[in-house]
Motif scaffolding. Structure first.
Motif, PDB file in Angstrom:
ATOM      1  N   ILE A  86       0.889  -1.157   0.000  1.00  0.00           N
ATOM      2  CA  ILE A  86       0.000   0.000   0.000  1.00  0.00           C
ATOM      3  C   ILE A  86       0.927   1.206   0.000  1.00  0.00           C
ATOM      4  CG2 ILE A  86      -1.704   1.337   1.289  1.00  0.00           C
ATOM      5  CD1 ILE A  86      -2.712  -1.291   2.449  1.00  0.00           C
ATOM      6  N   PHE A  87       0.660   2.164  -0.893  1.00  0.00           N
ATOM      7  CA  PHE A  87       1.514   3.343  -1.008  1.00  0.00           C
ATOM      8  C   PHE A  87       0.663   4.606  -1.004  1.00  0.00           C
ATOM      9  CE2 PHE A  87       0.433   2.074  -5.331  1.00  0.00           C
ATOM     10  CZ  PHE A  87       0.028   3.275  -5.907  1.00  0.00           C
ATOM     11  N   HIS A  88       1.317   5.754  -0.817  1.00  0.00           N
ATOM     12  CA  HIS A  88       0.633   7.038  -0.953  1.00  0.00           C
ATOM     13  C   HIS A  88       1.586   8.061  -1.543  1.00  0.00           C
ATOM     14  CE1 HIS A  88       2.615   8.128   2.882  1.00  0.00           C
ATOM     15  NE2 HIS A  88       2.502   9.362   2.415  1.00  0.00           N
ATOM     16  N   PHE A  89       1.016   9.133  -2.075  1.00  0.00           N
ATOM     17  CA  PHE A  89       1.801  10.248  -2.588  1.00  0.00           C
ATOM     18  C   PHE A  89       0.935  11.501  -2.642  1.00  0.00           C
ATOM     19  CE2 PHE A  89       0.045   8.072  -6.286  1.00  0.00           C
ATOM     20  CZ  PHE A  89      -0.563   9.101  -6.983  1.00  0.00           C
ATOM     21  N   ASP A  90       1.600  12.639  -2.678  1.00  0.00           N
ATOM     22  CA  ASP A  90       0.927  13.921  -2.876  1.00  0.00           C
ATOM     23  C   ASP A  90       0.886  14.165  -4.381  1.00  0.00           C
ATOM     24  OD1 ASP A  90       0.317  16.615  -3.283  1.00  0.00           O
ATOM     25  OD2 ASP A  90       1.389  17.253  -1.481  1.00  0.00           O
ATOM     26  N   PRO A  91      -0.307  14.332  -4.970  1.00  0.00           N
ATOM     27  CA  PRO A  91      -0.402  14.476  -6.424  1.00  0.00           C
ATOM     28  C   PRO A  91       0.343  15.687  -6.984  1.00  0.00           C
ATOM     29  CG  PRO A  91      -2.603  14.424  -5.430  1.00  0.00           C
ATOM     30  CD  PRO A  91      -1.615  14.333  -4.328  1.00  0.00           C
ATOM     31  N   SER A  92       0.654  16.681  -6.156  1.00  0.00           N
ATOM     32  CA  SER A  92       1.365  17.855  -6.658  1.00  0.00           C
ATOM     33  C   SER A  92       2.864  17.619  -6.801  1.00  0.00           C
ATOM     34  CB  SER A  92       1.102  19.062  -5.760  1.00  0.00           C
ATOM     35  OG  SER A  92       1.652  18.836  -4.485  1.00  0.00           O
ATOM     36  N   ASN A  93       3.401  16.544  -6.186  1.00  0.00           N
ATOM     37  CA  ASN A  93       4.830  16.231  -6.300  1.00  0.00           C
ATOM     38  C   ASN A  93       5.024  14.741  -6.045  1.00  0.00           C
ATOM     39  OD1 ASN A  93       7.571  16.191  -6.421  1.00  0.00           O
ATOM     40  ND2 ASN A  93       7.886  17.777  -4.884  1.00  0.00           N
ATOM     41  N   VAL A  94       4.668  13.933  -7.009  1.00  0.00           N
ATOM     42  CA  VAL A  94       4.614  12.485  -6.833  1.00  0.00           C
ATOM     43  C   VAL A  94       5.967  11.886  -6.479  1.00  0.00           C
ATOM     44  CG1 VAL A  94       4.031  10.299  -7.934  1.00  0.00           C
ATOM     45  CG2 VAL A  94       2.646  12.325  -8.383  1.00  0.00           C
ATOM     46  N   THR A  95       6.980  12.158  -7.267  1.00  0.00           N
ATOM     47  CA  THR A  95       8.281  11.512  -7.070  1.00  0.00           C
ATOM     48  C   THR A  95       8.878  11.822  -5.698  1.00  0.00           C
ATOM     49  OG1 THR A  95       8.677  11.595  -9.439  1.00  0.00           O
ATOM     50  CG2 THR A  95      10.584  11.218  -8.049  1.00  0.00           C
ATOM     51  N   ALA A  96       8.755  13.052  -5.230  1.00  0.00           N
ATOM     52  CA  ALA A  96       9.342  13.429  -3.941  1.00  0.00           C
ATOM     53  C   ALA A  96       8.540  12.910  -2.747  1.00  0.00           C
ATOM     54  CB  ALA A  96       9.472  14.945  -3.849  1.00  0.00           C
ATOM     55  N   THR A  97       7.248  12.613  -2.937  1.00  0.00           N
ATOM     56  CA  THR A  97       6.410  12.250  -1.792  1.00  0.00           C
ATOM     57  C   THR A  97       5.967  10.792  -1.788  1.00  0.00           C
ATOM     58  OG1 THR A  97       4.385  12.964  -2.938  1.00  0.00           O
ATOM     59  CG2 THR A  97       5.531  14.603  -1.578  1.00  0.00           C
ATOM     60  N   TYR A  98       6.321   9.999  -2.808  1.00  0.00           N
ATOM     61  CA  TYR A  98       5.903   8.595  -2.870  1.00  0.00           C
ATOM     62  C   TYR A  98       6.468   7.836  -1.671  1.00  0.00           C
ATOM     63  CZ  TYR A  98       5.303   3.818  -4.512  1.00  0.00           C
ATOM     64  OH  TYR A  98       4.937   2.504  -4.610  1.00  0.00           O
ATOM     65  N   ARG A  99       5.605   7.147  -0.922  1.00  0.00           N
ATOM     66  CA  ARG A  99       6.025   6.373   0.248  1.00  0.00           C
ATOM     67  C   ARG A  99       5.256   5.057   0.309  1.00  0.00           C
ATOM     68  NH1 ARG A  99       9.050   9.935  -0.017  1.00  0.00           N
ATOM     69  NH2 ARG A  99       9.674  11.459   1.518  1.00  0.00           N
ATOM     70  N   ILE A 100       5.917   4.022   0.808  1.00  0.00           N
ATOM     71  CA  ILE A 100       5.288   2.729   1.077  1.00  0.00           C
ATOM     72  C   ILE A 100       4.729   2.779   2.501  1.00  0.00           C
ATOM     73  CG2 ILE A 100       5.696   0.261   1.437  1.00  0.00           C
ATOM     74  CD1 ILE A 100       5.932   0.936  -1.461  1.00  0.00           C
ATOM     75  N   ASP A 101       3.444   2.456   2.654  1.00  0.00           N
ATOM     76  CA  ASP A 101       2.817   2.424   3.977  1.00  0.00           C
ATOM     77  C   ASP A 101       2.809   1.025   4.572  1.00  0.00           C
ATOM     78  OD1 ASP A 101       1.989   5.207   4.112  1.00  0.00           O
ATOM     79  OD2 ASP A 101       0.613   4.683   2.496  1.00  0.00           O
ATOM     80  N   HIS A 102       2.717   0.007   3.710  1.00  0.00           N
ATOM     81  CA  HIS A 102       2.654  -1.370   4.210  1.00  0.00           C
ATOM     82  C   HIS A 102       3.133  -2.317   3.117  1.00  0.00           C
ATOM     83  CE1 HIS A 102       1.265  -4.695   6.682  1.00  0.00           C
ATOM     84  NE2 HIS A 102       0.702  -5.224   5.600  1.00  0.00           N
ATOM     85  N   VAL A 103       3.876  -3.344   3.515  1.00  0.00           N
ATOM     86  CA  VAL A 103       4.274  -4.424   2.606  1.00  0.00           C
ATOM     87  C   VAL A 103       3.585  -5.697   3.080  1.00  0.00           C
ATOM     88  CG1 VAL A 103       6.183  -5.823   1.737  1.00  0.00           C
ATOM     89  CG2 VAL A 103       6.497  -3.375   2.080  1.00  0.00           C
ATOM     90  N   PHE A 104       2.788  -6.308   2.201  1.00  0.00           N
ATOM     91  CA  PHE A 104       2.090  -7.553   2.535  1.00  0.00           C
ATOM     92  C   PHE A 104       3.052  -8.727   2.449  1.00  0.00           C
ATOM     93  CE2 PHE A 104      -1.297  -4.761   1.185  1.00  0.00           C
ATOM     94  CZ  PHE A 104      -2.253  -4.973   2.154  1.00  0.00           C
ATOM     95  N   THR A 105       2.880  -9.695   3.359  1.00  0.00           N
ATOM     96  CA  THR A 105       3.779 -10.849   3.400  1.00  0.00           C
ATOM     97  C   THR A 105       3.048 -12.180   3.338  1.00  0.00           C
ATOM     98  OG1 THR A 105       3.769 -10.851   5.807  1.00  0.00           O
ATOM     99  CG2 THR A 105       5.505  -9.571   4.724  1.00  0.00           C
ATOM    100  N   GLY A 106       1.768 -12.173   3.038  1.00  0.00           N
ATOM    101  CA  GLY A 106       1.020 -13.431   2.985  1.00  0.00           C
ATOM    102  C   GLY A 106       0.300 -13.690   4.286  1.00  0.00           C
ATOM    103  N   ASP A 109      -1.195 -11.188   7.087  1.00  0.00           N
ATOM    104  CA  ASP A 109      -1.832  -9.958   6.604  1.00  0.00           C
ATOM    105  C   ASP A 109      -2.316 -10.000   5.154  1.00  0.00           C
ATOM    106  OD1 ASP A 109       0.616  -9.866   5.367  1.00  0.00           O
ATOM    107  OD2 ASP A 109       1.056  -7.811   5.938  1.00  0.00           O
ATOM    108  N   GLY A 110      -2.288 -11.133   4.506  1.00  0.00           N
ATOM    109  CA  GLY A 110      -2.780 -11.245   3.138  1.00  0.00           C
ATOM    110  C   GLY A 110      -1.685 -11.002   2.115  1.00  0.00           C
ATOM    111  N   GLU A 111      -2.067 -11.117   0.849  1.00  0.00           N
ATOM    112  CA  GLU A 111      -1.128 -10.894  -0.252  1.00  0.00           C
ATOM    113  C   GLU A 111      -1.911 -10.434  -1.473  1.00  0.00           C
ATOM    114  OE1 GLU A 111      -0.710 -15.272  -2.190  1.00  0.00           O
ATOM    115  OE2 GLU A 111       0.249 -14.985  -0.254  1.00  0.00           O
ATOM    116  N   ASN A 112      -1.185  -9.857  -2.409  1.00  0.00           N
ATOM    117  CA  ASN A 112      -1.777  -9.477  -3.686  1.00  0.00           C
ATOM    118  C   ASN A 112      -3.009  -8.582  -3.537  1.00  0.00           C
ATOM    119  OD1 ASN A 112      -0.755  -9.998  -6.194  1.00  0.00           O
ATOM    120  ND2 ASN A 112      -1.351 -12.148  -6.188  1.00  0.00           N
ATOM    121  N   PRO A 113      -2.895  -7.403  -2.918  1.00  0.00           N
ATOM    122  CA  PRO A 113      -4.067  -6.534  -2.809  1.00  0.00           C
ATOM    123  C   PRO A 113      -4.560  -6.154  -4.199  1.00  0.00           C
ATOM    124  CG  PRO A 113      -2.076  -5.339  -2.252  1.00  0.00           C
ATOM    125  CD  PRO A 113      -1.687  -6.768  -2.413  1.00  0.00           C
TER     126      PRO A 113
END
Length: 130
Positions: A86-106, A109-113
């Motif tokens: 799961i990731f998020h970003f600010d649409p006004s500056n995508v590259t500088a604000t792109y962040r990972i919020d969660h990595v699924f591991t199976g 917590d599930g997999e393949n959202p």
């Protein structure tokens, strides 16, 4: 329905169809890439799926896999075997604000959202995994 009413309904429907076609054509715009997964930073996801969800000025989304070499800042050990993010970003500056919020591991917590946009409820985002 009388013949006059039928003609009026057909004329109205044709008029609306032409209007919608014209408005859709005028407001159409070209597509452009705002972010390429796996090319700008090591912290990344891969194969984005579904729609983005807008919350408080940020866009949230998900990927179904993790780019090789991905390292989640909060939990490096889990990120190395990730099954989507799961990731998020600010649409006004995508590259500088792109962040990972969660990595699924199976498990657990599930997999393949996947599927459509996440749903905001009680200040939390909800979605589905396989």
């Amino acid at each position: 329905m009388t013949m006059k009413n039928t003609r009026n309904v057909v004329a109205f429907a044709l008029g609306m169809g032409l209007l919608l076609a014209l408005v859709g054509h005028v407001s159409a715009s070209s597509n452009s890439t705002i972010y390429s997964f796996g090319t700008t930073q090591p912290l990344d996801g891969a194969v984005p799926k579904g729609s983005l969800t807008y919350v408080n000025g940020l866009m949230f989304g998900r990927t179904t896999t993790v780019t090789p070499g991905c390292t989640e800042t909060r939990d490096l050990g889990r990120a190395l075997g990730g099954d989507g993010t799961i990731f998020h970003f600010d649409p006004s500056n995508v590259t500088a604000t792109y962040r990972i919020d969660h990595v699924f591991t199976g498990n657990p917590d599930g997999e393949n959202p996947r599927h459509d946009a996440m749903t905001l409820f009680n200040r939390q985002l909800f979605g589905t995994t396989l």
